[in-house]
Design an enzyme around this catalytic site. Structure first.
Site, short mmCIF file in Angstrom:
data_model
loop_
_atom_site.label_atom_id
_atom_site.label_comp_id
_atom_site.label_asym_id
_atom_site.label_seq_id
_atom_site.Cartn_x
_atom_site.Cartn_y
_atom_site.Cartn_z
CG LEU A 12 -1.90 -1.04 1.58
CD1 LEU A 12 -2.66 -1.11 2.67
CD2 LEU A 12 -2.68 -1.58 0.30
CB ALA A 14 -2.39 4.94 -3.08
NE ARG A 19 1.01 11.59 9.59
CZ ARG A 19 0.49 10.44 10.35
NH1 ARG A 19 0.41 10.25 11.42
NH2 ARG A 19 -0.04 9.46 9.65
N GLY A 85 -9.27 4.77 1.61
CA GLY A 85 -8.70 3.77 2.89
C GLY A 85 -8.05 2.69 2.47
CB THR A 86 -5.80 0.34 4.56
OG1 THR A 86 -7.04 0.46 5.63
CG2 THR A 86 -4.93 1.50 4.63
CG ASP A 110 3.88 3.60 6.25
OD1 ASP A 110 3.55 2.38 6.28
OD2 ASP A 110 3.15 4.53 6.72
CD GLU A 161 -7.55 1.76 12.23
OE1 GLU A 161 -6.76 2.73 12.14
OE2 GLU A 161 -7.35 0.71 12.32
CG ASN A 383 57.49 9.44 -5.70
OD1 ASN A 383 56.71 8.88 -4.89
ND2 ASN A 383 57.71 10.61 -5.74
CE1 TYR A 393 37.35 20.97 -20.78
CE2 TYR A 393 37.43 22.58 -19.15
CZ TYR A 393 36.83 21.79 -20.08
OH TYR A 393 35.55 22.51 -20.48
C1 UD1 Z 1 -3.16 1.88 9.53
C2 UD1 Z 1 -3.95 0.89 9.99
C3 UD1 Z 1 -3.92 0.75 11.67
C4 UD1 Z 1 -2.40 0.40 12.02
C5 UD1 Z 1 -1.62 1.12 11.35
C6 UD1 Z 1 -0.10 0.52 11.28
C7 UD1 Z 1 -6.10 1.03 8.74
C8 UD1 Z 1 -7.54 1.69 8.83
N1 UD1 Z 1 -5.51 1.42 9.69
O1 UD1 Z 1 -3.10 3.19 10.22
O2 UD1 Z 1 -4.82 -0.35 12.23
O3 UD1 Z 1 -2.49 0.29 13.13
O4 UD1 Z 1 -1.75 1.29 9.95
O5 UD1 Z 1 0.89 1.50 11.00
O6 UD1 Z 1 -5.77 0.22 7.95
N2 UD1 Z 1 -2.97 3.69 1.95
C9 UD1 Z 1 -3.40 3.65 0.62
N3 UD1 Z 1 -4.57 3.96 0.19
C10 UD1 Z 1 -5.57 4.63 1.00
C11 UD1 Z 1 -5.09 4.77 2.50
C12 UD1 Z 1 -3.72 4.46 2.92
O7 UD1 Z 1 -2.60 3.12 -0.19
O8 UD1 Z 1 -6.66 4.91 0.61
C13 UD1 Z 1 -1.68 3.24 2.25
C14 UD1 Z 1 -0.71 4.57 2.76
O9 UD1 Z 1 -0.12 5.04 1.69
C15 UD1 Z 1 0.05 3.71 3.65
C16 UD1 Z 1 -0.60 2.44 4.28
O10 UD1 Z 1 -1.64 2.56 3.36
O11 UD1 Z 1 1.34 3.10 3.22
C17 UD1 Z 1 -1.35 2.90 5.77
O12 UD1 Z 1 -2.06 4.05 5.55
P1 UD1 Z 1 -1.98 5.19 6.61
O13 UD1 Z 1 -2.98 6.25 6.38
O14 UD1 Z 1 -0.58 5.19 7.09
O15 UD1 Z 1 -2.72 4.51 8.09
P2 UD1 Z 1 -2.37 4.34 9.72
O16 UD1 Z 1 -3.36 5.64 9.93
O17 UD1 Z 1 -1.16 4.39 9.69
CA CA Z 2 1.04 4.87 8.60
#
Ligand code: UD1
Ligand code: CA
Length: 474
Positions: A12, A14, A19, A85-86, A110, A161, A383, A393
């Protein structure tokens, strides 16, 4: 239900990474120890040998996709247009793939510290337990911000969450790490049931856990013994923390393999660096890229080597070297700059305040002091005197200087290339050598000295006659 085949790993990546506060670099492209965060994660994912490796991209997708094509051309980038969302991200990834059968692993882009061993342990546990979901969890002293793992009688009921958790739930210290192994079919059916009925209005991947549990499917958790490994990097403070942890891991591995690292805290070693047993690394040393160091070599203090090869028993002290080959028993430093294409033969020397680029220095040849050598080929046992310069150059093109074996150039020789100095030849100190010097000859290229008798006394007499003004003359 579960077939042990690893059908896909979904990374993941995207999210925006707000931050990091970067206008130049997407979050997952920030580097640590020689790789971007994404390359670390993709390399780890690839080691599992999945049938499909998918990276979900969204923000800065052009940059991220181009980087992915470089580091893992076989990986597939899938665009998530809107970051809903994830769970949504995984749904988009699966929609881009053919019907899957087997295990799907999800990892966040990440989490650069995750190891292959941890993912393998997760997959192994998943295969044995025949669970629909096996989530990787960690127990943290401070779980703030993470999804909490809710258990009943030991078994996992779901993940809540942080933003959706009530106070008692926030007390739970076991958290979801965003790393999972799923049964492909069970994942697909749960993803189609996700809602956005939560604090962030997103489709949470974490909800798959509760959906599986609710449907009576087995859910397992693999608690990692190394919580640091699951750390997510959201800002540059966490980036430096992750870099430090990775450095500690890499340095410790080298130490266990027989490398003396005098001060791990000031030593930085990229992942692809190779160090042989009985190498010694002194404080303040950075080893980058594909640097390799052979047994018995001593590096540092205060040395930076990038893509540099150091031979057995060589000494490299307070040097900055990029794309250089340093032969066995050669000596470099202190205060030496070796640029790409420099090759020092066995027992050769590049001493203090010496810069060398695109040059070959044969076995036993030395450039001991204060010199610039560029585009030169130097034979064996020659040497180069103090303060020599190759004038390589002419303002438009670079030219080569060729120096034979057993040559001695005098101090402050300028070698105006193209020029050749034959075997055994000498040059006189202070010479500007514009023509070839034959083997065995002495090349002299300077104005002959003349002494003007009585000059000082005459000058004093003139100064006295000029009175006070004379005294003020420099
Ligand atoms: C997420 C988890 C949380 C966990 C934490 C661990 C969810 C809802 N939450 O929270 O339970 O404790 O990671 O680090 O899953 N991403 C996408 N598309 C999206 C949203 C996110 O690709 O629509 C990717 C982000 O780029 C990132 C990863 O998913 O690499 C996690 O997303 P992030 O927003 O960092 O989630 P957390 O709030 O850290
Ligand atoms: Ca994260």
């Amino acid at each position: 239900m579960t077939d042990a085949r690893l059908a896909a790993v979904v990374v993941l990546a995207a999210g925006e990474g707000t931050r990091m506060r970067s206008t130049l670099t997407p979050k997952v492209l920030h580097p640590l120890c020689g790789r971007t965060m994404l390359e670390h994660v993709v390399t780890t994912a690839r080691a599992l040998q999945p049938e499909h490796l998918v990276v979900v991209v969204g923000h800065s997708r052009e940059q991220v996709t181009a980087h992915l094509a470089e580091v893992d051309p076989a990986a597939q980038a899938v665009v998530q247009e809107q970051q809903n969302g994830t769970g949504h991200a995984v749904r988009v990834a699966l929609e881009a793939l053919p019907e899957l059968d087997g295990i799907v692993v999800v990892v966040p882009g990440d989490a650069p510290l995750l190891t292959v061993e941890t993912l393998e342990a997760l997959v192994a546990e998943h295969a044995v337990s025949h669970a629909a979901t096996t989530l990787l969890t960690a127990v943290l002293d401070d779980p703030t911000g993470y999804g909490r793992v809710v258990r009943s009688g030991g078994s996992v009921m779901g993940v809540v969450e942080h933003k959706d958790a009530d106070l008692p739930t926030r007390e739970i210290r076991e958290v979801a790490t965003s790393v999972y192994a799923f049964d492909a079919a069970a994942l697909q059916s749960a993803l189609s049931k996700l809602t956005t009925d939560n604090a962030q209005g997103e489709e949470y991947l974490t909800d798959v856990v509760g959906l599986h549990h609710g449907a009576g499917l087995p859910v397992a958790a693999h608690v990692t013994p190394d919580a640091g490994q699951t750390m997510g990097v959201n800002d540059r403070v966490q980036l430096s923390e992750a870099r430090r942890l990775l450095r500690d891991r890499l340095v410790a591995a080298h130490q266990r393999a027989g490398v003396t690292v005098v001060d791990p805290l000031t030593t930085w070693v990229d992942v692809d660096v190779q160090l042989a047993p009985d190498v010694t690394v002194h404080p303040g040393t950075q080893l980058h890229g594909r640097t390799t160091v052979a047994s018995g070599a001593v590096i540092g203090p205060d040395t930076t080597l990038t893509d540099t090869e150091v031979g057995e028993g060589a000494q490299v002290v307070r040097a900055h070297c990029d794309g250089a080959v340093i032969g066995p028993d050669a000596a470099v430093g202190p205060y030496t700059y070796l640029r790409p294409g420099t090759r020092l033969g066995r027992g050769a020397k590049a001493g203090g305040f010496v810069e060398i680029k695109a040059s070959d220095l044969g076995d036993g040849s030395k450039v001991p002091h204060l010199s610039y050598v560029g585009d030169a080929t130097i034979g064996e046992r020659s040497n180069i005197g103090a303060g020599n310069i190759t004038g390589n150059y002419d303002g438009q093109a670079k030219h080569r200087t060729v120096i034979g074996d057993d040559v001695r150039t005098g101090s402050d020789t300028v070698l105006v290339a193209p020029v050749t100095i034959g075997d055994g030849a000498y040059t006189a100190a202070g010479s500007v050598i514009t023509e070839d010097v034959p083997a065995g000859a002495l090349g002299v290229g300077r104005a002959r000295q003349r002494n003007i008798e009585g000059w000082v006394a005459r000058r004093r007499g003139r100064a006295a006659a000029d009175g006070d003004q004379g005294k003020q003359q420099p």
